[in-house]
Every structure is written in structure tokens, then in C-alpha cells.
Scaffold this motif. Sequence first.
Motif, PDB file in Angstrom:
ATOM      1  N   GLU A 263     -42.587 -35.884 -28.221  1.00 35.42           N
ATOM      2  CA  GLU A 263     -44.032 -35.722 -28.029  1.00 35.42           C
ATOM      3  C   GLU A 263     -44.790 -37.020 -28.289  1.00 35.42           C
ATOM      4  O   GLU A 263     -44.346 -37.886 -29.038  1.00 35.42           O
ATOM      5  N   TYR A 264     -45.925 -37.137 -27.636  1.00 38.91           N
ATOM      6  CA  TYR A 264     -46.857 -38.232 -27.866  1.00 38.91           C
ATOM      7  C   TYR A 264     -48.269 -37.676 -27.714  1.00 38.91           C
ATOM      8  O   TYR A 264     -48.470 -36.557 -27.204  1.00 38.91           O
ATOM      9  N   TYR A 265     -49.250 -38.463 -28.139  1.00 39.18           N
ATOM     10  CA  TYR A 265     -50.631 -37.995 -28.181  1.00 39.18           C
ATOM     11  C   TYR A 265     -51.545 -38.934 -27.399  1.00 39.18           C
ATOM     12  O   TYR A 265     -51.254 -40.126 -27.231  1.00 39.18           O
ATOM     13  N   HIS A 266     -52.662 -38.353 -26.955  1.00 37.43           N
ATOM     14  CA  HIS A 266     -53.640 -39.174 -26.237  1.00 37.43           C
ATOM     15  C   HIS A 266     -54.332 -40.142 -27.199  1.00 37.43           C
ATOM     16  O   HIS A 266     -54.454 -41.335 -26.925  1.00 37.43           O
ATOM     17  N   ASP A 267     -54.803 -39.628 -28.320  1.00 39.03           N
ATOM     18  CA  ASP A 267     -55.444 -40.463 -29.344  1.00 39.03           C
ATOM     19  C   ASP A 267     -55.582 -39.653 -30.621  1.00 39.03           C
ATOM     20  O   ASP A 267     -55.198 -38.476 -30.681  1.00 39.03           O
ATOM     21  N   ALA A 268     -56.126 -40.286 -31.639  1.00 43.43           N
ATOM     22  CA  ALA A 268     -56.389 -39.605 -32.917  1.00 43.43           C
ATOM     23  C   ALA A 268     -57.653 -40.190 -33.520  1.00 43.43           C
ATOM     24  O   ALA A 268     -57.781 -41.410 -33.654  1.00 43.43           O
ATOM     25  N   GLY A 269     -58.591 -39.300 -33.864  1.00 38.16           N
ATOM     26  CA  GLY A 269     -59.842 -39.728 -34.484  1.00 38.16           C
ATOM     27  C   GLY A 269     -59.829 -39.447 -35.972  1.00 38.16           C
ATOM     28  O   GLY A 269     -59.400 -38.371 -36.401  1.00 38.16           O
ATOM     29  N   TYR A 270     -60.293 -40.403 -36.772  1.00 41.31           N
ATOM     30  CA  TYR A 270     -60.247 -40.289 -38.228  1.00 41.31           C
ATOM     31  C   TYR A 270     -61.654 -40.300 -38.810  1.00 41.31           C
ATOM     32  O   TYR A 270     -62.495 -41.116 -38.415  1.00 41.31           O
TER      33      TYR A 270
ATOM     34  N   ASN B  12     -48.345 -27.182 -14.797  1.00 41.18           N
ATOM     35  CA  ASN B  12     -48.308 -27.572 -13.388  1.00 41.18           C
ATOM     36  C   ASN B  12     -47.103 -28.478 -13.142  1.00 41.18           C
ATOM     37  O   ASN B  12     -47.011 -29.563 -13.736  1.00 41.18           O
ATOM     38  N   PRO B  13     -46.186 -28.083 -12.277  1.00 50.57           N
ATOM     39  CA  PRO B  13     -44.962 -28.876 -12.083  1.00 50.57           C
ATOM     40  C   PRO B  13     -45.177 -30.155 -11.288  1.00 50.57           C
ATOM     41  O   PRO B  13     -44.327 -31.046 -11.304  1.00 50.57           O
ATOM     42  N   TYR B  14     -46.328 -30.255 -10.581  1.00 49.60           N
ATOM     43  CA  TYR B  14     -46.575 -31.424  -9.727  1.00 49.60           C
ATOM     44  C   TYR B  14     -47.368 -32.523 -10.442  1.00 49.60           C
ATOM     45  O   TYR B  14     -47.565 -33.599  -9.894  1.00 49.60           O
ATOM     46  N   ASP B  15     -47.808 -32.249 -11.653  1.00 51.78           N
ATOM     47  CA  ASP B  15     -48.576 -33.229 -12.426  1.00 51.78           C
ATOM     48  C   ASP B  15     -47.718 -34.461 -12.690  1.00 51.78           C
ATOM     49  O   ASP B  15     -46.610 -34.353 -13.215  1.00 51.78           O
ATOM     50  N   PRO B  16     -48.187 -35.646 -12.319  1.00 52.77           N
ATOM     51  CA  PRO B  16     -47.388 -36.858 -12.546  1.00 52.77           C
ATOM     52  C   PRO B  16     -47.083 -37.119 -14.014  1.00 52.77           C
ATOM     53  O   PRO B  16     -46.126 -37.835 -14.326  1.00 52.77           O
ATOM     54  N   ASP B  17     -47.877 -36.553 -14.926  1.00 54.26           N
ATOM     55  CA  ASP B  17     -47.593 -36.712 -16.353  1.00 54.26           C
ATOM     56  C   ASP B  17     -46.530 -35.732 -16.849  1.00 54.26           C
ATOM     57  O   ASP B  17     -46.097 -35.831 -18.004  1.00 54.26           O
ATOM     58  N   ASN B  18     -46.130 -34.808 -16.011  1.00 60.79           N
ATOM     59  CA  ASN B  18     -45.125 -33.811 -16.402  1.00 60.79           C
ATOM     60  C   ASN B  18     -43.736 -34.414 -16.233  1.00 60.79           C
ATOM     61  O   ASN B  18     -42.956 -34.022 -15.362  1.00 60.79           O
ATOM     62  N   ARG B  19     -43.435 -35.370 -17.089  1.00 58.53           N
ATOM     63  CA  ARG B  19     -42.182 -36.113 -16.939  1.00 58.53           C
ATOM     64  C   ARG B  19     -40.956 -35.258 -17.244  1.00 58.53           C
ATOM     65  O   ARG B  19     -39.842 -35.583 -16.808  1.00 58.53           O
ATOM     66  N   LEU B  20     -41.134 -34.165 -17.977  1.00 57.47           N
ATOM     67  CA  LEU B  20     -40.005 -33.283 -18.290  1.00 57.47           C
ATOM     68  C   LEU B  20     -39.869 -32.151 -17.266  1.00 57.47           C
ATOM     69  O   LEU B  20     -38.997 -31.285 -17.418  1.00 57.47           O
ATOM     70  N   LYS B  21     -40.749 -32.161 -16.232  1.00 58.74           N
ATOM     71  CA  LYS B  21     -40.725 -31.153 -15.161  1.00 58.74           C
ATOM     72  C   LYS B  21     -40.789 -29.731 -15.734  1.00 58.74           C
ATOM     73  O   LYS B  21     -40.138 -28.808 -15.248  1.00 58.74           O
ATOM     74  N   SER B  22     -41.620 -29.577 -16.735  1.00 56.89           N
ATOM     75  CA  SER B  22     -41.766 -28.269 -17.374  1.00 56.89           C
ATOM     76  C   SER B  22     -42.553 -27.315 -16.482  1.00 56.89           C
ATOM     77  O   SER B  22     -43.506 -27.717 -15.798  1.00 56.89           O
ATOM     78  N   GLU B  23     -42.141 -26.069 -16.480  1.00 56.70           N
ATOM     79  CA  GLU B  23     -42.885 -24.993 -15.825  1.00 56.70           C
ATOM     80  C   GLU B  23     -43.100 -23.847 -16.819  1.00 56.70           C
ATOM     81  O   GLU B  23     -43.157 -22.669 -16.443  1.00 56.70           O
ATOM     82  N   ALA B  24     -43.265 -24.225 -18.069  1.00 55.59           N
ATOM     83  CA  ALA B  24     -43.408 -23.236 -19.133  1.00 55.59           C
ATOM     84  C   ALA B  24     -44.703 -22.451 -18.990  1.00 55.59           C
ATOM     85  O   ALA B  24     -45.704 -22.948 -18.439  1.00 55.59           O
TER      86      ALA B  24
END
Length: 459
Positions: A249-256, A190-202
Amino acid sequence: MSFISRAWRSVLRKPIKTTVIFAICLIVSSSLLITTSISSATSSAASQLQSRTGAGFTLGNNIGQGNFGTPRGAGTVTKGDIDKIASHPAVESYTARQMSFADPLNGISNVKLTNERHGYSEKNEKRFGNSVSLEGLNASKHYYAFRSEALRLTDGRHIVDGDHHVAIVHETFAKQNNLKVGDTFSLKRNPYDPDNRLKSEAEVTVTVVGITSGTNPGRVSSREELVGNVLLTDLDTTRDLNGFTSETEYYHDAGYQLKPGESLEKVLKDVADMGINWRTYTITKNANLFAGINGAISSMRDVVGTALVLTVGFSVAVLALVLFLWMNERRRETGVLLAVGVSHPRILAQHFTELMLCALPACALSYPVAQAMAQGIGNVLLGQANASAARMVASAGQLGGGLETAQAARNLESLAVQVDPAALALAGALMLGVVAISVAVAAVPIMRTRPRNLLGTHV
């Protein structure tokens, strides 16, 4: 005549009093057996939860220190920090999670919400009206939503390391779009997503490898919160949609998950010294992630523990009072026994035997009584415990409508209460203690009185 013979004759000679004592013992032993059975069931549920959730923790944003993450509130955990912790020898496995937001293509639609309270404006309906949330995972088997059973895999398989462009979808999404395991469909970032900082439309085409079931934990106000609109994918899918590289890249979280037998506290102490910026990130133990279930179990333990203490205390008080009145009526008999040389311990043994002659058949009869009542009482207590846990989670601000909080709101669905010989043996031991204490307490005033004074009191 032995004290056992005197006890037996006394029980047979006083049928009404014997019946009263038997009834009290039946109530006491049934209560003890029900309480110990529920306690055993609670311990079993706690063990099952521990085996399902395991010892572990999650690395995520430190909101308390002002790291609110992305505009949507997603995490900003780096791959380097995830790998640092994963390299610890006590870590058995980990689940890294990366978020994305995309639009299904070619006629595939998201799940709509009836009477949506917080719907989109006309402008945003065009931008986000058919969007779904994606959670990219390196592997899904130990994902918190499955461990808490907020989601259950009903068809297909889990996502595994090495998967490429695959997805697990919810049954409502699958049914609405006539999808089954093995089918493919396309997604566009989604190109309008505020988290789409790279403006990807892949665009990415994914293959359905699994279908889940599960419901939202609370009242849903927006379609974005529906579990049907959350797709689980592999990390390649979210990376390609987001336009990420290994550098960006970055991640939301990681569970161990830790290996069996490893000390969580020791591992956390080691992790604290790994050079991670703890002003940016923080650790959350599994016990806090599954607050609803843990809260219900803790509440059950508190209730059952309190009930056991009250049952024992009340039982001792009632039996001691009844026995005292009974002994008081037999003051002359006690005086005669003392006068002819019967010792105090033998007189106490007689009273104890009299009570046990009533308690033993009462304990035997309590077994079917408890079998008939234990599950019903357990269900009532479980309902109260779940309600208490739900209030606790809500007061902590963790309860919401989306999948993110599903595991926190998940409660203990059932409690299998079984009245078995082990519970009967424990209840019998407690009953023995109650009888011994009751006899000792009730006998103190009589045993401290001189035989002359006892013989001088006619009943």
C-alpha cells in the motif's frame, strides 16, 4: 483669561469656521473609526482561520523534483514515512489519505454533468461512465476540505480511526440515489483505472455514516471533478478495493496538526532530519494549502493598512492647511498675546483646545455614522480582496474544478464588522494624534514670526 476660555470664545465667535472644522473632523473621525473597525474584523477573521486550520503541514509528492506519482497523479507516500512524522511529540493528529476509483453497484449512479465539455468517448463511457473517486481517510475531522469549509458535514458523523467499510457522501449523490445515514451500497474497483496496478475487481459494501454539502470552486468541465462524485471512506475500504496489503500500500498524502503552542518551524527542522527522501517527497505548510482564504486576509490587511496611512496623512494635510489659513487671519491676535507675555506653548494649547472642541463632538457623532457605513464598506473591500486572492491562486496554477483544489480557491465568505467602544477608543486616540500634529504643523510659520511683525499685519 485662561487659554481654555479664549478657545471657547473663539469657537463661539466664528460659527462658520467652527462648522467647517467640525465637518472635517467628522469626516476624519468617521473614516478612522470605519478603518479601525474593519482592521479589527480582519484580525478576528484571521484568528478564527488559525483556530480552524491550526498549525500544521502536509507530506506529499515532490513534483518539483519529478515525482509525478501514479498515472492519475496520485501520491506515492509510504506508511513508514507517515508514521515517522506522526511519532514526533509535537504532532497532535494526522490524516492519511489513500485514493481509489470504483463503480457503484445495484442501481446506484454517479452525478452527471449537464453540457459536459470533456466527456468520455463511447468506449470510455462504458468503462468509466458510472465511476466515482474515493478518498480513504484514517479520520476525517481534520481533513483539509472540512477545515477550509469547502465541505460541511450536514448529517451524521465523521470517519474515525477503527471504522470499517463506511462512507461519507455528498448531498447531491445521496439525493440522486435516495440514500440516508445508515443505508448501505456496494462499490466495485474499476478494472480499467490506470492506477489499478494490481488489476483488482474487489467489491465492498459500505455504510453511509455522513452526508456533506459543498460546491466546486470553479467551472467544472468533467463529471470526475464534481464534488458529488467524491466519496470519503475509511482506509479499510480503499485498501480492500485496491487489493493492498501492508507491504504494497501507498498513500496520496498525509496532513499533520500540531499541538497548541508548538513551533511549526522547529517541527519542520526536526522532520527534515528524519531520513525521509526529500527528492521524492516534500512538505507543504497549511498556509499554502488555504491560499484563497489566506490571500483574502492578507489583501484585506494591505488595503486597510494603506487606507489607514492615507487617511491619517490626508487628515493631517487638510486640517493643517485649514488651521494655517485660520491662524493666518489671526496674526494680530497672536501678536498681542505674545506682546502681553503669553507664552508660545499656551498659544499652541489654545489652538489645540479650539480644535478639540470641534473634534470631540465630531468623534461622538462618528459612532452612529460608522455603524451605518462600516459593514457596507467592509463588504466592498472584502469583494475586492477575494477577487485579488482568486487571481493570485489562478496565476499560481492551483485553481481547478475538483475537490483537490477546493481549499485553495476557498475565499473569505464574510467579514463581521462591528463598531464597538474599543474601535472608538482607538479611532479617538488616532484623532487626538492627528489634531496634535495638525496644530503643530500649522502653527510653525506663525510661531516663528516676531510679535512686532505679527502686530504690523492687519487683517
